[in-house]
Design a protein around this motif. Structure first.
Motif, PDB file in Angstrom:
ATOM      1  N   SER A  42     -21.061 -21.954   4.185  1.00  0.00           N
ATOM      2  CA  SER A  42     -21.376 -20.536   4.322  1.00  0.00           C
ATOM      3  C   SER A  42     -22.859 -20.290   4.573  1.00  0.00           C
ATOM      4  O   SER A  42     -23.253 -19.202   4.975  1.00  0.00           O
ATOM      5  CB  SER A  42     -20.909 -19.759   3.088  1.00  0.00           C
ATOM      6  OG  SER A  42     -21.626 -20.176   1.956  1.00  0.00           O
ATOM      7  N   TRP A  43     -23.702 -21.302   4.352  1.00  0.00           N
ATOM      8  CA  TRP A  43     -25.152 -21.171   4.555  1.00  0.00           C
ATOM      9  C   TRP A  43     -25.650 -21.832   5.825  1.00  0.00           C
ATOM     10  O   TRP A  43     -26.795 -21.640   6.204  1.00  0.00           O
ATOM     11  CB  TRP A  43     -25.914 -21.791   3.402  1.00  0.00           C
ATOM     12  CG  TRP A  43     -25.829 -21.051   2.115  1.00  0.00           C
ATOM     13  CD1 TRP A  43     -25.424 -19.765   1.916  1.00  0.00           C
ATOM     14  CD2 TRP A  43     -26.171 -21.554   0.826  1.00  0.00           C
ATOM     15  NE1 TRP A  43     -25.481 -19.455   0.586  1.00  0.00           N
ATOM     16  CE2 TRP A  43     -25.936 -20.537  -0.104  1.00  0.00           C
ATOM     17  CE3 TRP A  43     -26.635 -22.781   0.375  1.00  0.00           C
ATOM     18  CZ2 TRP A  43     -26.174 -20.699  -1.455  1.00  0.00           C
ATOM     19  CZ3 TRP A  43     -26.873 -22.936  -0.971  1.00  0.00           C
ATOM     20  CH2 TRP A  43     -26.647 -21.904  -1.878  1.00  0.00           C
ATOM     21  N   THR A  44     -24.860 -22.653   6.473  1.00  0.00           N
ATOM     22  CA  THR A  44     -25.358 -23.464   7.577  1.00  0.00           C
ATOM     23  C   THR A  44     -24.592 -23.199   8.863  1.00  0.00           C
ATOM     24  O   THR A  44     -23.706 -22.344   8.910  1.00  0.00           O
ATOM     25  CB  THR A  44     -25.322 -24.967   7.212  1.00  0.00           C
ATOM     26  OG1 THR A  44     -26.030 -25.708   8.198  1.00  0.00           O
ATOM     27  CG2 THR A  44     -23.910 -25.488   7.087  1.00  0.00           C
ATOM     28  N   ALA A  49     -21.746 -27.646   8.828  1.00  0.00           N
ATOM     29  CA  ALA A  49     -20.531 -27.605   8.009  1.00  0.00           C
ATOM     30  C   ALA A  49     -19.636 -28.801   8.296  1.00  0.00           C
ATOM     31  O   ALA A  49     -19.102 -29.420   7.379  1.00  0.00           O
ATOM     32  CB  ALA A  49     -19.774 -26.309   8.267  1.00  0.00           C
ATOM     33  N   ALA A  50     -19.504 -29.152   9.576  1.00  0.00           N
ATOM     34  CA  ALA A  50     -18.668 -30.303   9.935  1.00  0.00           C
ATOM     35  C   ALA A  50     -19.251 -31.595   9.381  1.00  0.00           C
ATOM     36  O   ALA A  50     -18.511 -32.449   8.863  1.00  0.00           O
ATOM     37  CB  ALA A  50     -18.541 -30.394  11.457  1.00  0.00           C
ATOM     38  N   LEU A  51     -20.558 -31.744   9.455  1.00  0.00           N
ATOM     39  CA  LEU A  51     -21.195 -32.932   8.888  1.00  0.00           C
ATOM     40  C   LEU A  51     -21.022 -32.984   7.375  1.00  0.00           C
ATOM     41  O   LEU A  51     -20.802 -34.052   6.801  1.00  0.00           O
ATOM     42  CB  LEU A  51     -22.676 -32.971   9.261  1.00  0.00           C
ATOM     43  CG  LEU A  51     -22.973 -33.266  10.723  1.00  0.00           C
ATOM     44  CD1 LEU A  51     -24.453 -33.062  11.014  1.00  0.00           C
ATOM     45  CD2 LEU A  51     -22.535 -34.665  11.091  1.00  0.00           C
ATOM     46  N   THR A  52     -21.096 -31.842   6.725  1.00  0.00           N
ATOM     47  CA  THR A  52     -20.885 -31.791   5.275  1.00  0.00           C
ATOM     48  C   THR A  52     -19.475 -32.219   4.915  1.00  0.00           C
ATOM     49  O   THR A  52     -19.264 -32.970   3.961  1.00  0.00           O
ATOM     50  CB  THR A  52     -21.174 -30.366   4.743  1.00  0.00           C
ATOM     51  OG1 THR A  52     -22.533 -30.047   5.019  1.00  0.00           O
ATOM     52  CG2 THR A  52     -20.915 -30.261   3.257  1.00  0.00           C
ATOM     53  N   VAL A  53     -18.486 -31.768   5.688  1.00  0.00           N
ATOM     54  CA  VAL A  53     -17.093 -32.159   5.449  1.00  0.00           C
ATOM     55  C   VAL A  53     -16.937 -33.670   5.558  1.00  0.00           C
ATOM     56  O   VAL A  53     -16.356 -34.322   4.675  1.00  0.00           O
ATOM     57  CB  VAL A  53     -16.146 -31.442   6.439  1.00  0.00           C
ATOM     58  CG1 VAL A  53     -14.768 -32.074   6.437  1.00  0.00           C
ATOM     59  CG2 VAL A  53     -16.050 -29.970   6.115  1.00  0.00           C
ATOM     60  N   VAL A  54     -17.480 -34.251   6.624  1.00  0.00           N
ATOM     61  CA  VAL A  54     -17.339 -35.693   6.836  1.00  0.00           C
ATOM     62  C   VAL A  54     -18.075 -36.486   5.755  1.00  0.00           C
ATOM     63  O   VAL A  54     -17.563 -37.490   5.241  1.00  0.00           O
ATOM     64  CB  VAL A  54     -17.841 -36.078   8.247  1.00  0.00           C
ATOM     65  CG1 VAL A  54     -17.911 -37.579   8.415  1.00  0.00           C
ATOM     66  CG2 VAL A  54     -16.947 -35.460   9.302  1.00  0.00           C
TER      67      VAL A  54
END
Length: 97
Positions: A42-44, A49-54
């Motif tokens: 929600s901040w990026t 967000a996709a990199l955070t998920v991976v």
């Protein structure tokens, strides 16, 4: 809003903290990783967000499910984290932005 690199770094840091604290409790770890993904997403940017998920999936699959740093492909966990990232990027969550 933070950029892709900073969002990804924030997600990785949050994922590491959750993994270290909850490594013995896989379900609790996944729930807290979903919280990390939703907050960071929600901040990026979308790419952040996709990199955070991976990254969170890799941490979960390597240190919570696959002990000792060996990646265990936990596809349900990837699906849960991806849905959390997608939901946080949707208009429902960002309605006030």
């Amino acid at each position: 809003m933070v950029g892709t690199v900073h969002g990804s770094a924030l997600g990785f840091a949050g994922g590491v903290v959750v993994t270290v604290v909850t490594a013995s409790w896989p379900v609790f770890a996944l729930v807290l990783l979903v919280v990390v993904v939703v907050v960071v997403s929600s901040w990026t940017t979308v790419l952040g967000a996709a990199l955070t998920v991976v990254q969170c999936w890799g941490l979960y699959g390597s240190f919570v499910v696959g002990h000792g740093g060996h990646l265990v492909a936990d596809w349900p966990a990837l699906a849960v984290l991806a849905v959390a990232g997608t939901a946080s990027l949707s208009g429902v969550v960002r309605a006030g932005v």
